[in-house]
Design an enzyme around this catalytic site. Structure first.
Site, short mmCIF file in Angstrom:
data_model
loop_
_atom_site.label_atom_id
_atom_site.label_comp_id
_atom_site.label_asym_id
_atom_site.label_seq_id
_atom_site.Cartn_x
_atom_site.Cartn_y
_atom_site.Cartn_z
N ASP A 17 -3.37 7.81 1.65
CA ASP A 17 -2.62 7.38 0.47
C ASP A 17 -3.37 7.90 -0.76
O ASP A 17 -4.56 7.59 -0.93
CB ASP A 17 -2.52 5.86 0.40
CG ASP A 17 -1.64 5.30 1.52
OD1 ASP A 17 -0.83 6.06 2.08
OD2 ASP A 17 -1.77 4.09 1.81
N ASP A 59 9.60 1.38 5.62
CA ASP A 59 8.72 0.22 5.46
C ASP A 59 9.58 -1.01 5.69
O ASP A 59 10.56 -1.23 4.96
CB ASP A 59 8.14 0.17 4.04
CG ASP A 59 7.26 1.36 3.72
OD1 ASP A 59 6.67 1.93 4.66
OD2 ASP A 59 7.17 1.73 2.53
#
Length: 262
Positions: free
Chosen positions: A12, A131
């Site tokens: 990330d 997600d």
């Protein structure tokens, strides 16, 4: 033995730096993404994923330059995601050297984007990231019409009414090449992957499923392949902070009878 199972470190990226949090919050630095990518490539990771987790307009230039540097440094496939809203974004990142792109919020908002990417660049380029969070409705059995797993937008900040399984089916029908499913309940907890939901996805769909969220020990990787039927396992902090070296993990999985590339 079928296709080899893949181990995929995920980086990330925020402001040009690798970060990691728990349940999508409480971020801390984990190092330079290009150097981490180089190390994982040398250690035998099968692929990498780089996600621009803020993806504001000003940071896109920085992220694109990082993608170019990664492509010059590593010799394994890598996927990039974050802030991809149209074909021009896909083209920019592929031109910079990425092998695949991951789309999430933009795909839920405008599912036709999946068709457009698959038609223009091929399904193999299009990874649909989902997600999802499991709601605590224990007495309801999950189905397409009655979901207990709901999809979220904007890096887990905005709930939708779309169910995990019906959205994954639609993504496949529109031309997605892979599904990257992150369980928000499990993300960063190191308590294991969402194997039941992963098994349902893997058994219902015919495209590869990448598991994300929950890796804490080598046994979790074994379980996600044997119980969750996942095609690939993605993790971040256990790799970034040296808790599980990739070569050690792969040797363990091979000893457990799982087909991995050593």
């Amino acid at each position: 033995m079928g296709l080899a199972k893949r181990i995929i470190p995920c980086l990330d990226v925020k402001n040009g730096e690798t970060v990691k949090g728990t349940n999508f919050v409480n971020l801390r630095s984990a190092g330079d993404p290009v150097e981490l990518g180089r190390a994982y490539s040398e250690q035998g990771a099968d692929e990498l994923v780089f996600l621009d987790i803020t993806a504001s307009f000003e940071e896109r230039k920085t992220f694109t330059e990082m993608v170019t540097r990664v492509a010059e440094t590593i010799n394994i496939p890598f996927t990039v995601g974050g802030g991809i809203n149209e074909l021009a974004d896909v083209e920019r990142l592929l031109y910079a050297g990425a092998d695949k792109v991951s789309i999430n919020s933009a795909a839920i908002r405008r599912p036709e984007l999946i068709d457009e990417i698959a038609t223009r660049f091929g399904s193999q380029v299009c990874v649909v990231a989902i997600d999802a969070r499991q709601e605590e409705i224990e007495h309801i059995k999950s189905s397409s019409n009655n979901p207990t797993w709901f999809c979220y937008l904007k890096g887990g900040r905005e709930r939708t009414e779309r169910g995990l399984f019906e959205w994954a089916h639609e993504a496949q029908e529109r031309g997605a090449g892979e599904i990257l499913f992150t369980s928000m309940n499990h993300d960063g907890t190191k308590n294991g992957y969402a194997n039941e939901a992963l098994r349902q996805l893997s058994d219902e769909l015919c495209i590869p499923i990448i598991a994300s969220g929950g890796a804490g020990c080598k046994e979790h990787f074994r379980d996600v392949f044997m119980q969750g039927h996942a095609d690939a396992a993605l993790a971040a902090s256990v790799f970034h902070f040296g808790e599980i070296p990739v070569p050690e993990l792969k040797q363990y999985l091979k000893n457990e009878g799982i087909n991995v590339r050593i």
